[in-house]
Design a protein around this motif. Structure first.
Motif, short mmCIF file in Angstrom:
data_model
loop_
_atom_site.label_atom_id
_atom_site.label_comp_id
_atom_site.label_asym_id
_atom_site.label_seq_id
_atom_site.Cartn_x
_atom_site.Cartn_y
_atom_site.Cartn_z
N MET A 1 7.59 7.28 1.96
CA MET A 1 8.45 8.03 1.04
C MET A 1 7.66 8.82 0.00
N GLY A 2 6.32 8.68 0.01
CA GLY A 2 5.50 9.42 -0.94
C GLY A 2 5.33 8.72 -2.27
N ALA A 3 5.18 7.39 -2.25
CA ALA A 3 4.92 6.66 -3.49
C ALA A 3 3.60 7.11 -4.10
N GLN A 4 3.53 7.05 -5.41
CA GLN A 4 2.30 7.46 -6.10
C GLN A 4 1.37 6.27 -6.35
N GLU A 5 1.95 5.09 -6.53
CA GLU A 5 1.17 3.89 -6.84
C GLU A 5 1.46 2.79 -5.82
N ASP A 6 0.51 1.90 -5.63
CA ASP A 6 0.78 0.68 -4.88
C ASP A 6 1.83 -0.14 -5.63
N TRP B 1 0.83 -1.21 0.00
CA TRP B 1 0.00 0.00 0.00
C TRP B 1 0.86 1.26 0.00
N ARG B 2 0.48 2.19 -0.82
CA ARG B 2 1.21 3.46 -0.93
C ARG B 2 0.87 4.42 0.21
N GLY B 3 -0.14 4.12 1.01
CA GLY B 3 -0.51 4.98 2.11
C GLY B 3 -1.52 6.04 1.71
N GLN B 4 -1.89 6.87 2.66
CA GLN B 4 -2.93 7.88 2.44
C GLN B 4 -2.39 9.25 2.05
N GLY B 5 -1.11 9.46 2.26
CA GLY B 5 -0.56 10.79 2.03
C GLY B 5 -0.38 11.12 0.56
N PRO B 6 -0.04 12.36 0.27
CA PRO B 6 0.19 12.77 -1.11
C PRO B 6 1.47 12.16 -1.67
N ALA B 7 1.51 11.99 -2.97
CA ALA B 7 2.73 11.50 -3.61
C ALA B 7 3.82 12.56 -3.54
N ARG B 8 5.06 12.11 -3.36
CA ARG B 8 6.18 13.05 -3.37
C ARG B 8 6.29 13.65 -4.76
N PRO B 9 6.31 14.98 -4.89
CA PRO B 9 6.42 15.59 -6.23
C PRO B 9 7.71 15.18 -6.92
N LEU B 10 7.63 15.09 -8.24
CA LEU B 10 8.81 14.83 -9.06
C LEU B 10 8.99 16.02 -10.01
N PRO B 11 9.69 17.05 -9.59
CA PRO B 11 9.91 18.20 -10.47
C PRO B 11 10.60 17.77 -11.76
N ARG B 12 10.31 18.47 -12.84
CA ARG B 12 10.84 18.09 -14.14
C ARG B 12 11.60 19.26 -14.76
N ALA B 13 12.65 18.91 -15.49
CA ALA B 13 13.42 19.88 -16.28
C ALA B 13 14.05 19.10 -17.41
N GLU B 14 13.39 19.03 -18.54
CA GLU B 14 13.78 18.13 -19.61
C GLU B 14 15.20 18.38 -20.11
N ALA B 15 15.93 17.29 -20.37
CA ALA B 15 17.26 17.35 -20.97
C ALA B 15 17.28 16.42 -22.17
N SER C 1 5.46 -1.55 3.06
CA SER C 1 4.59 -0.37 3.05
C SER C 1 4.86 0.49 4.27
N ASP C 2 4.92 -0.15 5.44
CA ASP C 2 5.08 0.58 6.70
C ASP C 2 6.42 1.30 6.77
N GLN C 3 7.48 0.65 6.30
CA GLN C 3 8.82 1.20 6.44
C GLN C 3 9.23 2.10 5.28
N LEU C 4 8.72 1.85 4.07
CA LEU C 4 9.20 2.60 2.91
C LEU C 4 8.07 3.21 2.09
N TRP C 5 7.21 2.37 1.52
CA TRP C 5 6.31 2.83 0.46
C TRP C 5 5.36 3.92 0.93
N ALA C 6 4.78 3.72 2.12
CA ALA C 6 3.82 4.70 2.61
C ALA C 6 4.48 5.91 3.25
#
Length: 394
Positions: A247-252, A39-53, A240-245
């Protein structure tokens, strides 16, 4: 008329020789076997800022066949996903064979490193004793090669083992492991273990633990069982408890299961490239996400420098020729490059990589469906990652 080979044997062969089948399994394997979500948890996903190269024109690696640019590398590696983060921004992201950013992809043995991170965190917190034998936590493993090994030995592939009286052969044992967790891959007349726990009970030591390095799935499955006993959680819930939920994962994410409902911890894990990049970026930043500590800073900072005394300082990659120089190190189930940038990686068969280079401010994720065969040259992925990092820092 010759007897027709069993379908299971044909399917196993195709798994090594047909990129289309490999890709189907890498992208859809969790739909072909029982699975459990991380489970990714209930919180928001960590943003992934973009700057194309624009990296397509960069000469990323030189081989005997000539200089390769990224599209050439993708073709050679049967790349399914490629993502580059530099200084916290996504600069380049490609899905050459039609996969989508939200689609989970098998990470194969790269998942070993994620479990190693959880174990190192629990040891740092005093929940897990690295010096205890596995049988201290899993009594039924007493007298087996893994039960008599210490947790520290499991984290460093420090066991010498044979299964069911067979002389150890890595390729054979990989096939036998898959036969345990996937009934459709069992050869005709198979009568061996049908669950991961049964498989581990057949392991006998052929040498003292902690004296060498042998890359073997049973170390990780034993460690996963130890962690389940210590925490009372399934491997999926624990990750899930230690990492996924956290660190701000977006998907399960997902683990495939054996017939006992136990996760295939050593390689049955699926996740998106973006979420694996989030994991790598968290580590690059000393275990923190937006100033919030996810794993202890000491755990993150010592991945590349913490090989304990008594374990080999230099080892070979599993697929490397025996005569090749041993230049890598191995610590808490992570591969250490021993380069000048402090780089390390999680690695899995068919081209799965999470590459973290603090010195280059770089995180790279590669998912692939490359055929593994002596007739197919290995693709120099790591050299390409480093070349990209050096270019971005120039």
């Amino acid at each position: 008329m010759p007897e027709t080979a069993p379908l299971s044997d044909l399917r196993w062969t195709r798994g090594y020789t047909d990129p289309a089948w490999i890709r189907r399994f890498m992208l859809q394997g969790r739909e072909l076997s029982p699975s459990r979500r991380v489970w990714r948890g209930q919180g928001p996903a960590r943003p992934l800022p973009r700057a194309e190269a624009d990296l397509d024109a960069l000469d990323v690696v030189t081989t005997d066949a000539g200089t390769l640019k990224l599209p050439d590398l993708f073709a050679a590696a049967q790349t399914d996903a490629f993502l580059v983060m530099h200084r916290g921004q996504v600069l380049y992201e490609r899905y050459p064979h039609g996969a989508e950013a939200h689609t989970p992809h098998f990470n194969a043995s790269a998942a070993k490193s994620y479990l190693g991170l959880v174990a190192a965190t629990l040891a740092h917190q005093g929940v897990l004793d690295r010096t205890a034998t596995a049988s201290a936590y899993v009594p039924e493993l007493a007298g087996t090669a893994f039960g008599d090994a210490r947790v520290q030995d499991l984290l460093h592939m420090g066991t010498q083992v044979s299964y069911a009286g067979r002389p150890f052969d890595k390729a054979t044992e990989a096939q036998r492991y898959h036969a345990v967790i996937a009934p459709q891959l069992r050869p005709f007349g198979y009568s061996g273990p049908t669950t991961i726990r049964e498989h581990l009970l057949t392991a006998r030591a052929t040498g003292a633990p902690g004296k060498g390095f042998r890359y073997e799935n049973g170390n990780v499955e034993t460690l996963a069982e130890v962690l389940r006993r210590v925490t009372g959680l399934t491997t999926s819930a624990l990750l899930s408890d230690q990492l996924w939920a956290r660190m701000g994962a977006q998907e399960d994410a997902y683990y495939i299961l054996d017939s006992d409902g136990v996760e295939a911890a050593c390689g049955g894990f699926s996740a998106t490239a973006r979420d694996v990049a989030r994991l790598g970026e968290m580590l690059r930043c000393g275990g923190a996400v937006e100033g919030r500590q996810v794993v202890p800073e000491e755990v993150a900072r010592t991945i590349a420098s913490g090989v304990p005394d008594g374990y080999p300082r230099h080892v070979r990659f599993p697929a490397a020729p025996p005569a090749s120089p041993a230049t890598l190190s191995y610590h808490d189930l992570w591969w250490i490059l021993n380069d000048s940038y402090g780089s390390y990686m999680a690695s899995g068969i068919h081209g799965q990589r999470l590459f973290v280079s603090p010195g280059l401010d770089l995180v790279v994720v590669h998912f692939g469906s490359q055929v593994m065969s002596p007739t197919v040259p290995p693709v120099p992925l790591v050299q390409a990652f480093v070349r990209i990092g050096v270019h971005l820092n120039s």
